[in-house]
Design a protein around this motif. Sequence first.
Motif, PDB file in Angstrom:
ATOM      1  N   UNK A   1       1.077  -0.924   0.425  1.00 42.73           N
ATOM      2  CA  UNK A   1       0.369  -0.102  -0.445  1.00 42.73           C
ATOM      3  C   UNK A   1       0.589   1.278  -0.299  1.00 42.73           C
ATOM      4  N   UNK A   2       1.195   2.232  -1.197  1.00 40.46           N
ATOM      5  CA  UNK A   2       1.410   3.308  -1.558  1.00 40.46           C
ATOM      6  C   UNK A   2       0.476   4.744  -0.741  1.00 40.46           C
ATOM      7  N   UNK A   3       0.896   5.492  -0.023  1.00 37.05           N
ATOM      8  CA  UNK A   3       0.298   7.089   0.399  1.00 37.05           C
ATOM      9  C   UNK A   3       1.101   7.503   0.076  1.00 37.05           C
ATOM     10  N   UNK A   4       0.624   9.086  -0.777  1.00 35.81           N
ATOM     11  CA  UNK A   4       1.162  10.048  -0.990  1.00 35.81           C
ATOM     12  C   UNK A   4       1.522  11.175   0.268  1.00 35.81           C
ATOM     13  N   UNK A   5       2.633  11.384   0.793  1.00 41.36           N
ATOM     14  CA  UNK A   5       2.612  12.432   1.368  1.00 41.36           C
ATOM     15  C   UNK A   5       2.706  13.348   1.460  1.00 41.36           C
TER      16      UNK A   5
END
Length: 346
Positions: A173-177
């Motif tokens: 899972x990826x989250x843009x900071x």
Amino acid sequence: MSLPDPRRYFEAVRTRAPEAAAMPVCLYLEVTNRCNLLCETCPRTFEALEPPADMDWDLFTRIVDQVPGLARAVLHGVGEPMLVRALPRMVRYLKDRGTYVLFNTNGTLLSPRRGRELIATGLDELRVSLDAASPEGFLRVRGKPLFGRILANLRAFTALQREIGATTPRVSLWLTGLRETLAELPAFIRLAADVGVAEVYLQRLVYDDAGRGLARPDQALFASVAAEEDAVIAEATALATQLGVRFDASGATEPGLSLQAGPGPQPWSGCRRPWSLMYFTAHGRALPCCIAPFSARGYAGYTLGDATQETLREIWNGAAYRGFREGLLGDTPPAPCAGCGVRWSL
């Protein structure tokens, strides 16, 4: 799982000069520029970069077949790969050549049938860009109220992998900071554990100066992380350890370090991409890397070739590519590269 041989990468970039000493070991293939979301951090939400298209099968195979030593293929660009009907066939074609294959998806189309197809191809990695830990945060960043559907799809997919004993693809899972969403990072870690995903990545925001959507300088964390934001990252890191979730940043660096500015007066000079990889849009346009579409307006100023008109070898060491590399090695880097290590990290 077959991993890319790092020796092939280092061999490709050992000598950095305007003319590359070896053909690329990695291809980014934008299998489509169409998307079913309206993300506030994506340039395609705000401008038509190229006419909507899926990469033609003949163009796909023509590009791939020109790199016999291909170690790694990334099947995404500015679109949603799972919109492409031929995607499983593309993955299988690459896996039959011994290539490590991955792509990013928004997860909205990860149905049980599509999930089984992807597992059967031998896909190595499936990266799911979720960008939020709540329906409200998801809608704010990604533009449509599909958070619940994606979570249901992920739960079903990881359950299917456990049921049939499939070890690939590795799901993350990826989250843009963003300043807008960083507070959700600990909840994002918990969410990953809850749906059976063992890896989480903090993705650095790439922005231009147009002030469009959330891809704005004031939303960026790079080189300007405040104490409370450091505390959130530290909390997420500790929680990930507790829950058995691997927590890294894009580029496989430690999350805190990934948000720090690079040293030296020419931070962009650490880039190795123009010596190791090629990026092709759905229409066959050669761009310097996957960051370029996000960091500068339009494609006209940094198109390096056209795979429908030239061979990869002609493009790779043609005048445009040589000039691009020369600029990157000097004091005035090409426009898409000027912010690397300055406004966002490499």
